[in-house]
Design a protein around this motif. Sequence first.
Motif, PDB file in Angstrom:
ATOM      1  N   PRO A   1      12.639   3.450  -3.951  1.00 36.03           N
ATOM      2  CA  PRO A   1      11.471   2.753  -4.760  1.00 36.03           C
ATOM      3  C   PRO A   1      12.114   1.180  -4.648  1.00 36.03           C
ATOM      4  O   PRO A   1      13.274   1.108  -4.801  1.00 36.03           O
ATOM      5  CB  PRO A   1      11.648   3.104  -6.187  1.00 36.03           C
ATOM      6  CG  PRO A   1      12.914   4.004  -6.298  1.00 36.03           C
ATOM      7  CD  PRO A   1      13.133   4.432  -5.187  1.00 36.03           C
ATOM      8  N   GLU A   2      10.838   0.487  -4.571  1.00 34.37           N
ATOM      9  CA  GLU A   2      11.113  -1.039  -4.711  1.00 34.37           C
ATOM     10  C   GLU A   2      11.986  -1.372  -5.870  1.00 34.37           C
ATOM     11  O   GLU A   2      11.923  -0.873  -7.059  1.00 34.37           O
ATOM     12  CB  GLU A   2       9.973  -1.652  -4.587  1.00 34.37           C
ATOM     13  CG  GLU A   2       9.222  -1.582  -3.324  1.00 34.37           C
ATOM     14  CD  GLU A   2       7.935  -2.207  -3.417  1.00 34.37           C
ATOM     15  OE1 GLU A   2       7.083  -2.060  -4.351  1.00 34.37           O
ATOM     16  OE2 GLU A   2       7.280  -2.902  -2.461  1.00 34.37           O
ATOM     17  N   GLY A   3      12.747  -2.722  -5.602  1.00 31.17           N
ATOM     18  CA  GLY A   3      13.290  -3.189  -6.701  1.00 31.17           C
ATOM     19  C   GLY A   3      12.342  -4.137  -7.444  1.00 31.17           C
ATOM     20  O   GLY A   3      11.232  -4.337  -6.843  1.00 31.17           O
ATOM     21  N   THR A   4      12.553  -4.428  -8.738  1.00 34.87           N
ATOM     22  CA  THR A   4      11.811  -5.228  -9.422  1.00 34.87           C
ATOM     23  C   THR A   4      12.546  -6.431 -10.037  1.00 34.87           C
ATOM     24  O   THR A   4      13.623  -6.295 -10.322  1.00 34.87           O
ATOM     25  CB  THR A   4      10.899  -4.818 -10.571  1.00 34.87           C
ATOM     26  OG1 THR A   4      11.961  -3.922 -11.428  1.00 34.87           O
ATOM     27  CG2 THR A   4       9.976  -3.422  -9.861  1.00 34.87           C
ATOM     28  N   ALA A   5      11.930  -7.555 -10.147  1.00 35.65           N
ATOM     29  CA  ALA A   5      12.502  -8.814 -10.474  1.00 35.65           C
ATOM     30  C   ALA A   5      11.670  -9.773 -11.225  1.00 35.65           C
ATOM     31  O   ALA A   5      10.350  -9.746 -11.081  1.00 35.65           O
ATOM     32  CB  ALA A   5      13.293  -9.545  -9.528  1.00 35.65           C
ATOM     33  N   HIS A   6      12.222 -10.495 -11.985  1.00 34.83           N
ATOM     34  CA  HIS A   6      11.614 -11.426 -12.784  1.00 34.83           C
ATOM     35  C   HIS A   6      11.833 -13.050 -12.104  1.00 34.83           C
ATOM     36  O   HIS A   6      12.936 -13.151 -12.165  1.00 34.83           O
ATOM     37  CB  HIS A   6      11.685 -11.488 -14.284  1.00 34.83           C
ATOM     38  CG  HIS A   6      10.957 -12.478 -15.094  1.00 34.83           C
ATOM     39  ND1 HIS A   6       9.671 -12.176 -15.339  1.00 34.83           N
ATOM     40  CD2 HIS A   6      11.321 -13.916 -15.613  1.00 34.83           C
ATOM     41  CE1 HIS A   6       9.144 -13.584 -16.031  1.00 34.83           C
ATOM     42  NE2 HIS A   6      10.085 -14.168 -15.959  1.00 34.83           N
ATOM     43  N   CYS A   7      10.918 -13.674 -11.883  1.00 38.34           N
ATOM     44  CA  CYS A   7      11.288 -14.786 -11.046  1.00 38.34           C
ATOM     45  C   CYS A   7      11.287 -16.057 -12.211  1.00 38.34           C
ATOM     46  O   CYS A   7      10.096 -16.227 -12.851  1.00 38.34           O
ATOM     47  CB  CYS A   7      10.052 -15.200  -9.975  1.00 38.34           C
ATOM     48  SG  CYS A   7      10.108 -16.853  -9.390  1.00 38.34           S
ATOM     49  N   MET A   8      12.346 -16.830 -12.089  1.00 41.78           N
ATOM     50  CA  MET A   8      12.282 -17.703 -13.432  1.00 41.78           C
ATOM     51  C   MET A   8      11.698 -19.014 -12.626  1.00 41.78           C
ATOM     52  O   MET A   8      11.379 -19.932 -13.518  1.00 41.78           O
ATOM     53  CB  MET A   8      14.133 -18.232 -13.371  1.00 41.78           C
ATOM     54  CG  MET A   8      14.853 -17.072 -13.428  1.00 41.78           C
ATOM     55  SD  MET A   8      15.412 -16.495 -14.975  1.00 41.78           S
ATOM     56  CE  MET A   8      16.892 -16.460 -14.869  1.00 41.78           C
ATOM     57  N   GLY A   9      11.501 -19.170 -11.385  1.00 38.36           N
ATOM     58  CA  GLY A   9      10.921 -20.304 -10.827  1.00 38.36           C
ATOM     59  C   GLY A   9       9.133 -20.165 -11.392  1.00 38.36           C
ATOM     60  O   GLY A   9       8.900 -21.365 -12.075  1.00 38.36           O
ATOM     61  N   CYS A  10       8.571 -19.172 -10.888  1.00 35.69           N
ATOM     62  CA  CYS A  10       7.265 -19.293 -11.215  1.00 35.69           C
ATOM     63  C   CYS A  10       6.704 -18.269 -12.454  1.00 35.69           C
ATOM     64  O   CYS A  10       5.589 -18.274 -12.887  1.00 35.69           O
ATOM     65  CB  CYS A  10       6.356 -18.935  -9.938  1.00 35.69           C
ATOM     66  SG  CYS A  10       6.661 -17.171  -9.456  1.00 35.69           S
ATOM     67  N   GLY A  11       7.866 -17.510 -13.071  1.00 29.15           N
ATOM     68  CA  GLY A  11       7.483 -16.773 -14.169  1.00 29.15           C
ATOM     69  C   GLY A  11       6.876 -15.500 -13.887  1.00 29.15           C
ATOM     70  O   GLY A  11       6.436 -14.846 -14.798  1.00 29.15           O
ATOM     71  N   SER A  12       6.706 -15.069 -12.577  1.00 27.01           N
ATOM     72  CA  SER A  12       6.155 -13.647 -12.297  1.00 27.01           C
ATOM     73  C   SER A  12       7.089 -12.768 -12.146  1.00 27.01           C
ATOM     74  O   SER A  12       8.373 -12.716 -11.909  1.00 27.01           O
ATOM     75  CB  SER A  12       5.496 -14.069 -10.988  1.00 27.01           C
ATOM     76  OG  SER A  12       4.555 -15.067 -10.987  1.00 27.01           O
ATOM     77  N   ASP A  13       6.526 -11.287 -12.350  1.00 29.78           N
ATOM     78  CA  ASP A  13       7.359 -10.112 -12.308  1.00 29.78           C
ATOM     79  C   ASP A  13       6.918  -9.445 -10.778  1.00 29.78           C
ATOM     80  O   ASP A  13       5.787  -9.370 -10.385  1.00 29.78           O
ATOM     81  CB  ASP A  13       7.096  -9.206 -13.010  1.00 29.78           C
ATOM     82  CG  ASP A  13       7.582  -9.504 -14.487  1.00 29.78           C
ATOM     83  OD1 ASP A  13       8.878  -9.770 -14.803  1.00 29.78           O
ATOM     84  OD2 ASP A  13       6.760  -9.448 -15.656  1.00 29.78           O
ATOM     85  N   VAL A  14       7.976  -9.510  -9.768  1.00 29.31           N
ATOM     86  CA  VAL A  14       7.750  -9.227  -8.600  1.00 29.31           C
ATOM     87  C   VAL A  14       8.381  -8.076  -7.889  1.00 29.31           C
ATOM     88  O   VAL A  14       9.268  -7.496  -8.698  1.00 29.31           O
ATOM     89  CB  VAL A  14       8.064 -10.429  -7.626  1.00 29.31           C
ATOM     90  CG1 VAL A  14       7.193 -11.693  -7.885  1.00 29.31           C
ATOM     91  CG2 VAL A  14       9.616 -10.861  -7.757  1.00 29.31           C
ATOM     92  N   THR A  15       7.930  -7.530  -6.940  1.00 26.85           N
ATOM     93  CA  THR A  15       8.738  -6.280  -6.399  1.00 26.85           C
ATOM     94  C   THR A  15       9.608  -6.959  -5.041  1.00 26.85           C
ATOM     95  O   THR A  15       8.934  -7.745  -4.451  1.00 26.85           O
ATOM     96  CB  THR A  15       7.918  -5.049  -6.331  1.00 26.85           C
ATOM     97  OG1 THR A  15       6.867  -5.817  -5.108  1.00 26.85           O
ATOM     98  CG2 THR A  15       7.418  -4.617  -7.164  1.00 26.85           C
ATOM     99  N   ILE A  16      10.802  -6.799  -5.094  1.00 28.74           N
ATOM    100  CA  ILE A  16      11.621  -6.928  -3.639  1.00 28.74           C
ATOM    101  C   ILE A  16      12.417  -5.826  -3.171  1.00 28.74           C
ATOM    102  O   ILE A  16      12.597  -4.715  -3.894  1.00 28.74           O
ATOM    103  CB  ILE A  16      12.504  -8.054  -4.219  1.00 28.74           C
ATOM    104  CG1 ILE A  16      13.310  -7.587  -5.501  1.00 28.74           C
ATOM    105  CG2 ILE A  16      11.999  -9.385  -4.479  1.00 28.74           C
ATOM    106  CD1 ILE A  16      14.540  -8.585  -5.808  1.00 28.74           C
ATOM    107  N   MET A  17      12.574  -5.800  -1.898  1.00 28.01           N
ATOM    108  CA  MET A  17      13.343  -4.617  -1.301  1.00 28.01           C
ATOM    109  C   MET A  17      14.890  -4.903  -1.069  1.00 28.01           C
ATOM    110  O   MET A  17      15.716  -4.161  -0.645  1.00 28.01           O
ATOM    111  CB  MET A  17      12.901  -4.381   0.157  1.00 28.01           C
ATOM    112  CG  MET A  17      11.274  -3.667  -0.104  1.00 28.01           C
ATOM    113  SD  MET A  17      11.398  -2.090  -0.956  1.00 28.01           S
ATOM    114  CE  MET A  17      12.350  -1.089  -0.001  1.00 28.01           C
TER     115      MET A  17
END
Length: 113
Positions: free
Chosen positions: A67-83
Motif C-alpha cells: 500500500p502507498e504511503g500517506t503524508a501531509h505536506c507542510m508546504g501546500c497543506g494537502s494530504d498526499v500519497t507517496i511511494m
Amino acid sequence: MHEMALGQGLVDALVEQSRVHGFAEVRAVKLAVGALGHVEPDALAFCFDVVSAGTLAEGAVLEIERPEGTAHCMGCGSDVTIMSRVDPCPLCGGFRLMITGGEDMKIRELEVR
Ligand SMILES: [Zn+2]
C-alpha cells in the motif's frame, strides 16, 4: 537482516492466532507492507519460508501488498500519497512532508484449515 526477525514475528503472530481461533494450518497469508516501511518484500518472503519450516505455517503462500504511503505536506497543506520517503509532494513539489501512514506491516487475510 531484520527481515528474519520480522518473519519470526509473523510466524509467532500466526501461532498466537491459531490458539485464539483454533486452526491447525495456515495455507496463505496476505500481508500489507507499507511502501514507506524498511522492509524488502522479497527478503521477507525468503525469511518467512525459512522460519516457518516445522510450524503450522510451513509451506504457506505469502502474498505481499505494497500500500502507498500517506503524508501531509507542510508546504501546500494537502494530504498526499507517496511511494518513497524521498518523494516530493506530488502537488507542489515541496519536500516538507510529514509521513502519516504506510510504514507498518499488517496481516490482511489468512487462509487457514
Ligand atoms: Zn505540497
